[in-house]
Design a protein around this motif. Structure first.
Motif, PDB file in Angstrom:
ATOM      1  N   GLY A 204       0.795  -1.223   0.000  1.00  0.00           N
ATOM      2  CA  GLY A 204       0.000   0.000   0.000  1.00  0.00           C
ATOM      3  C   GLY A 204       0.827   1.271   0.000  1.00  0.00           C
ATOM      4  N   ILE A 205       0.115   2.399   0.041  1.00  0.00           N
ATOM      5  CA  ILE A 205       0.754   3.713   0.004  1.00  0.00           C
ATOM      6  C   ILE A 205       1.499   3.999   1.305  1.00  0.00           C
ATOM      7  CG2 ILE A 205      -0.976   4.642  -1.585  1.00  0.00           C
ATOM      8  CD1 ILE A 205      -2.207   6.091   0.904  1.00  0.00           C
ATOM      9  N   ARG A 206       2.424   4.947   1.243  1.00  0.00           N
ATOM     10  CA  ARG A 206       3.084   5.424   2.446  1.00  0.00           C
ATOM     11  C   ARG A 206       2.122   6.323   3.229  1.00  0.00           C
ATOM     12  NH1 ARG A 206       7.774   2.687   3.761  1.00  0.00           N
ATOM     13  NH2 ARG A 206       9.049   2.384   1.873  1.00  0.00           N
ATOM     14  N   ILE A 207       2.054   6.135   4.520  1.00  0.00           N
ATOM     15  CA  ILE A 207       1.225   6.974   5.374  1.00  0.00           C
ATOM     16  C   ILE A 207       1.888   8.336   5.525  1.00  0.00           C
ATOM     17  CG2 ILE A 207       0.309   7.225   7.713  1.00  0.00           C
ATOM     18  CD1 ILE A 207       0.178   4.112   7.799  1.00  0.00           C
ATOM     19  N   GLN A 208       1.120   9.396   5.303  1.00  0.00           N
ATOM     20  CA  GLN A 208       1.648  10.757   5.366  1.00  0.00           C
ATOM     21  C   GLN A 208       0.733  11.646   6.209  1.00  0.00           C
ATOM     22  OE1 GLN A 208       2.840  12.440   1.478  1.00  0.00           O
ATOM     23  NE2 GLN A 208       2.314  10.441   0.609  1.00  0.00           N
ATOM     24  N   PRO A 209       1.264  12.739   6.749  1.00  0.00           N
ATOM     25  CA  PRO A 209       0.409  13.691   7.458  1.00  0.00           C
ATOM     26  C   PRO A 209      -0.697  14.204   6.540  1.00  0.00           C
ATOM     27  CG  PRO A 209       2.718  14.179   7.862  1.00  0.00           C
ATOM     28  CD  PRO A 209       2.686  13.137   6.782  1.00  0.00           C
ATOM     29  N   GLY A 210      -1.896  14.335   7.080  1.00  0.00           N
ATOM     30  CA  GLY A 210      -3.040  14.769   6.289  1.00  0.00           C
ATOM     31  C   GLY A 210      -3.886  13.627   5.775  1.00  0.00           C
TER      32      GLY A 210
END
Length: 264
Positions: A204-210
């Protein structure tokens, strides 16, 4: 509201800013208050119909300045998904009155100035029919918290589903993975990414702020086979299931649970 996976892995995920967060906090508080009230009615063994409970929640939402996200969404006819016993998710409230030992899930969304909070809880009305039912409800809620605890900026989204699946299976329950959590966007309760309840931690995608997502584990006793009822909405299982959900917002250094009933 649970979602099967309609999104390609390359689908754009929209991160949210403070403007969204300020509004989603309001939506989250209203949604949490609705669930706390419904939970209280179940605990008091109040003999209201499922439709009465739906109308109660709808009244709370509207009086607080929000709108019920699910009402009319893709044709859904109610403000709250109310699912009983072998109805896993997306149950349509009707004139049914709960009886001793019923396992009941409430799943609702609140929209406030376009921002949405989505949340769910499972309760037992009266005396449980089995200790296994109590254990199921507890394990499902705990698996939600395990999924939230697995979130950190830089990790992949699969860490959430990996934590949920491992915990649910360790407690002896089946974990539903053809339905799961999802992103939330302006006036859109289901947006990318799909948040699976079973995943590899490097998937999956990288977890990022927002990042704003709804996480919603669904655990069952026995088979994880699901089917849709003739109403086109209610998802059925072969045995009792449970469902919990929180909407969360990822900050640089922590995760904010926007639908936390303990903070009311």
């Amino acid at each position: 509201m649970g979602q099967n996976n309609p999104f390609a892995s390359s689908t754009l995920v929209k991160l949210k800013d403070k403007n969204w967060l300020d509004k989603q906090r309001v939506a989250g508080k209203i949604a949490a208050q609705c669930l706390a009230t419904l939970q209280q009615y179940v605990a008091l063994e109040t003999r209201l119909s499922l439709l009465d409970l739906n109308n109660l929640a709808e009244d709370i939402i509207i009086k607080a300045g929000g709108s019920p996200t699910f009402k009319g969404y893709k044709g859904f006819p109610a403000s709250v998904c109310i699912s009983v016993n072998k109805q896993l998710v997306h149950g349509i409230p009707d004139d049914t009155v709960l009886s001793d030992g019923d396992v009941i899930s409430f799943d609702l969304g609140v929209t406030y100035e376009g921002a949405i909070a989505d949340t769910a809880i499972t309760c037992i009305w009266g005396k449980p029919k089995s200790e296994k039912h109590l254990a199921l409800v507890q394990a499902t809620e705990e698996s939600l918290m395990k999924g939230i605890a697995a979130i950190a900026v830089g990790k992949r989204l699969g860490a959430i589903g990996n934590a949920i699946y491992k915990y649910g299976r360790s407690k002896g329950f089946g974990v539903i993975n053809n339905y799961g959590g999802h992103g939330i966007d302006w006036d859109t309760p289901h947006a990318p990414p799909f948040v699976s309840n079973k995943a590899d931690p490097e998937e999956g995608i990288r977890i990022q702020p927002g990042l704003t997502i709804a996480i919603e584990p669904m655990l069952v006793i026995g088979s994880t086979t699901t089917r849709t009822a003739s109403d086109g909405w209610t998802v059925l299982t072969d045995d009792i299931g449970a469902h919990f959900e929180h909407s969360i917002y990822v900050h640089e250094d922590h995760v904010e649970v926007l639908t936390d009933r303990s903070k009311l």
